[in-house]
Design an enzyme around this catalytic site. Structure first.
Site, PDB file in Angstrom:
ATOM      1  N   ALA A   7       3.250  -0.802   4.827  1.00  0.00           N
ATOM      2  CA  ALA A   7       2.484  -0.699   6.188  1.00  0.00           C
ATOM      3  C   ALA A   7       2.107  -1.956   6.705  1.00  0.00           C
ATOM      4  O   ALA A   7       2.031  -2.348   7.825  1.00  0.00           O
ATOM      5  CB  ALA A   7       1.245   0.196   6.154  1.00  0.00           C
TER       6      ALA A   7
ATOM      7  N   ASN B  69       7.555  -5.911  -0.815  1.00  0.00           N
ATOM      8  CA  ASN B  69       7.685  -4.896  -0.011  1.00  0.00           C
ATOM      9  C   ASN B  69       6.260  -4.899   0.604  1.00  0.00           C
ATOM     10  O   ASN B  69       5.333  -4.019  -0.332  1.00  0.00           O
ATOM     11  CB  ASN B  69       8.184  -3.409  -0.829  1.00  0.00           C
ATOM     12  CG  ASN B  69       8.326  -2.182   0.435  1.00  0.00           C
ATOM     13  OD1 ASN B  69       7.678  -2.618   1.509  1.00  0.00           O
ATOM     14  ND2 ASN B  69       8.717  -1.300   0.038  1.00  0.00           N
TER      15      ASN B  69
ATOM     16  N   PRO C 193       0.648  -1.178   0.025  1.00  0.00           N
ATOM     17  CA  PRO C 193      -0.153   0.044  -0.020  1.00  0.00           C
ATOM     18  C   PRO C 193       0.657   1.316  -0.001  1.00  0.00           C
ATOM     19  O   PRO C 193       1.899   1.165   0.719  1.00  0.00           O
ATOM     20  CB  PRO C 193      -0.919  -0.136   1.382  1.00  0.00           C
ATOM     21  CG  PRO C 193      -0.099  -0.938   2.232  1.00  0.00           C
ATOM     22  CD  PRO C 193       0.458  -1.972   1.214  1.00  0.00           C
ATOM     23  N   ASN C 194       0.208   2.165  -0.600  1.00  0.00           N
ATOM     24  CA  ASN C 194       0.748   3.519  -0.780  1.00  0.00           C
ATOM     25  C   ASN C 194       2.258   3.737  -1.661  1.00  0.00           C
ATOM     26  O   ASN C 194       2.552   5.048  -1.720  1.00  0.00           O
ATOM     27  CB  ASN C 194       1.084   4.248   0.600  1.00  0.00           C
ATOM     28  CG  ASN C 194      -0.258   4.527   1.295  1.00  0.00           C
ATOM     29  OD1 ASN C 194      -1.053   4.818   0.765  1.00  0.00           O
ATOM     30  ND2 ASN C 194      -0.429   3.808   2.440  1.00  0.00           N
TER      31      ASN C 194
ATOM     32  N   TYR D 261      11.328   8.904   1.850  1.00  0.00           N
ATOM     33  CA  TYR D 261      11.517   7.895   0.627  1.00  0.00           C
ATOM     34  C   TYR D 261      12.110   8.502  -0.764  1.00  0.00           C
ATOM     35  O   TYR D 261      12.581   7.804  -1.723  1.00  0.00           O
ATOM     36  CB  TYR D 261      10.294   7.430   0.249  1.00  0.00           C
ATOM     37  CG  TYR D 261       9.406   6.315   1.459  1.00  0.00           C
ATOM     38  CD1 TYR D 261       9.969   5.467   1.824  1.00  0.00           C
ATOM     39  CD2 TYR D 261       8.256   7.198   1.854  1.00  0.00           C
ATOM     40  CE1 TYR D 261       9.439   4.700   3.034  1.00  0.00           C
ATOM     41  CE2 TYR D 261       7.653   6.580   2.929  1.00  0.00           C
ATOM     42  CZ  TYR D 261       8.257   5.403   3.509  1.00  0.00           C
ATOM     43  OH  TYR D 261       7.775   4.839   4.528  1.00  0.00           O
TER      44      TYR D 261
ATOM     45  N   ARG E 226       5.118  11.113  -1.866  1.00  0.00           N
ATOM     46  CA  ARG E 226       5.027  10.743  -0.581  1.00  0.00           C
ATOM     47  C   ARG E 226       6.100  10.974   0.222  1.00  0.00           C
ATOM     48  O   ARG E 226       7.259  10.323  -0.127  1.00  0.00           O
ATOM     49  CB  ARG E 226       4.275   9.412  -0.514  1.00  0.00           C
ATOM     50  CG  ARG E 226       4.356   8.766   0.782  1.00  0.00           C
ATOM     51  CD  ARG E 226       4.216   7.147   0.392  1.00  0.00           C
ATOM     52  NE  ARG E 226       3.940   6.570   1.868  1.00  0.00           N
ATOM     53  CZ  ARG E 226       4.356   5.307   2.191  1.00  0.00           C
ATOM     54  NH1 ARG E 226       4.781   4.556   1.051  1.00  0.00           N
ATOM     55  NH2 ARG E 226       4.230   4.985   3.075  1.00  0.00           N
TER      56      ARG E 226
ATOM     57  N   ARG F 279      13.332   3.671  12.542  1.00  0.00           N
ATOM     58  CA  ARG F 279      12.046   4.905  12.442  1.00  0.00           C
ATOM     59  C   ARG F 279      11.112   4.512  13.596  1.00  0.00           C
ATOM     60  O   ARG F 279      11.743   4.003  14.577  1.00  0.00           O
ATOM     61  CB  ARG F 279      11.397   4.493  11.265  1.00  0.00           C
ATOM     62  CG  ARG F 279      12.348   4.774  10.178  1.00  0.00           C
ATOM     63  CD  ARG F 279      11.798   4.655   8.595  1.00  0.00           C
ATOM     64  NE  ARG F 279      10.577   5.413   8.719  1.00  0.00           N
ATOM     65  CZ  ARG F 279       9.498   5.421   7.710  1.00  0.00           C
ATOM     66  NH1 ARG F 279       9.686   4.543   6.536  1.00  0.00           N
ATOM     67  NH2 ARG F 279       8.576   5.976   7.592  1.00  0.00           N
TER      68      ARG F 279
ATOM     69  N   HIS G 218      12.335  -3.128   1.929  1.00  0.00           N
ATOM     70  CA  HIS G 218      12.232  -1.696   2.435  1.00  0.00           C
ATOM     71  C   HIS G 218      13.041  -0.583   1.730  1.00  0.00           C
ATOM     72  O   HIS G 218      14.282  -0.805   1.777  1.00  0.00           O
ATOM     73  CB  HIS G 218      11.881  -1.638   3.806  1.00  0.00           C
ATOM     74  CG  HIS G 218      10.980  -2.492   4.412  1.00  0.00           C
ATOM     75  ND1 HIS G 218       9.678  -2.633   4.391  1.00  0.00           N
ATOM     76  CD2 HIS G 218      11.302  -3.772   5.096  1.00  0.00           C
ATOM     77  CE1 HIS G 218       8.998  -3.454   5.013  1.00  0.00           C
ATOM     78  NE2 HIS G 218       9.768  -4.401   5.480  1.00  0.00           N
TER      79      HIS G 218
ATOM     80  N   GLU H 150      11.879  -9.882   1.393  1.00  0.00           N
ATOM     81  CA  GLU H 150      11.366  -8.790   2.005  1.00  0.00           C
ATOM     82  C   GLU H 150      12.278  -7.618   1.699  1.00  0.00           C
ATOM     83  O   GLU H 150      13.502  -7.541   2.184  1.00  0.00           O
ATOM     84  CB  GLU H 150      10.739  -8.711   3.448  1.00  0.00           C
ATOM     85  CG  GLU H 150      10.256  -7.625   3.844  1.00  0.00           C
ATOM     86  CD  GLU H 150       9.509  -7.732   5.151  1.00  0.00           C
ATOM     87  OE1 GLU H 150       8.941  -8.776   5.368  1.00  0.00           O
ATOM     88  OE2 GLU H 150       9.799  -6.976   6.232  1.00  0.00           O
TER      89      GLU H 150
HETATM   90  C1  DQA Z   1       8.162   0.859   3.951  1.00  0.00           C
HETATM   91  C2  DQA Z   1       8.440   1.175   5.372  1.00  0.00           C
HETATM   92  C3  DQA Z   1       7.097   0.861   5.853  1.00  0.00           C
HETATM   93  O1  DQA Z   1       7.110   1.192   7.657  1.00  0.00           O
HETATM   94  C4  DQA Z   1       6.042   1.991   5.323  1.00  0.00           C
HETATM   95  O2  DQA Z   1       4.698   1.785   6.018  1.00  0.00           O
HETATM   96  C5  DQA Z   1       6.025   1.878   3.928  1.00  0.00           C
HETATM   97  C6  DQA Z   1       7.302   1.957   3.076  1.00  0.00           C
HETATM   98  C7  DQA Z   1       9.633   1.016   3.050  1.00  0.00           C
HETATM   99  O3  DQA Z   1       9.732   0.608   1.906  1.00  0.00           O
HETATM  100  O4  DQA Z   1      10.506   1.963   3.626  1.00  0.00           O
HETATM  101  O5  DQA Z   1       5.078   2.316   3.187  1.00  0.00           O
HETATM  102  O6  DQA Z   1       8.036  -0.410   3.557  1.00  0.00           O
END
Ligand code: DQA
Length: 154
Positions: free
Chosen positions: A85, A82, A16-17, A29, A24, A115, A108, A106
């Site tokens: 959230a 990835n 998501p997102n 990021y 964003r 964080r 990120h 996985e």
């Molecule tokens: C994320 C880290 C997550 O905590 C966050 O909710 C994201 C992006 C990252 O790629 O750093 O949406 O997965």
């Protein structure tokens, strides 16, 4: 080392997102967009000889379904994910990864361990071979190479 007749196929899942990357929380990021990431992943996949299918979803159930389908009929050899959230909340995605029984990595963009406290725990990482975090777009490229090297001699 075995000689493979077929290309390794990897399912890449953006949670998501991540469709909003580039607009964003740029201080975290950066300005990289999902299209930039996908372009780099496709170029790296071509270089190492891997086939990719890339999807993004904002919906937990849809991600669960995509993971489930990846395992059916040996459609894919591995998963690069990835979970965004959902990393920190989703027992359903963790269970789907375990049920799929496919090697998964996985990734990120950010280093989740430096964080907020709620981000410092991943429910999904324990269902993966390993995790790459904190290298921006390069996390995905490193993750792709990690999964490739885990699968190629199987
Ligand atoms: C994320 C880290 C997550 O905590 C966050 O909710 C994201 C992006 C990252 O790629 O750093 O949406 O997965």
């Amino acid at each position: 080392m075995k000689t493979r007749l077929k290309h390794i196929r990897i399912l890449v899942l953006h949670g998501p997102n991540l469709n909003l990357l580039g607009k964003r929380e740029i201080s975290i990021y950066g300005k990289v967009t999902i299209a930039d990431i996908n372009r780099s992943l496709n170029a790296e996949a071509k270089r190492i000889g891997v086939l990719l299918k890339i999807s993004q979803s904002n919906h937990e159930g849809q991600i669960v379904d995509l993971i489930g389908k990846a395992a059916q009929g040996k459609a894919f050899d591995g998963i690069l994910i990835n979970p965004a959230a959902y990393t920190h909340t989703s027992v359903a995605i963790r269970d789907a990864l375990l049920a799929a029984n496919l090697p998964a990595v996985e990734v990120h963009l950010s280093n989740i361990y430096k964080r907020e406290e709620f981000r410092q725990h991943s429910l999904t990482a324990a269902a993966c071979i390993g995790q790459v975090a904190g290298f921006g777009m390069m996390s995905y490229i490193l993750g792709l190479n990690a999964i490739y090297s885990s699968i190629k001699d199987l």
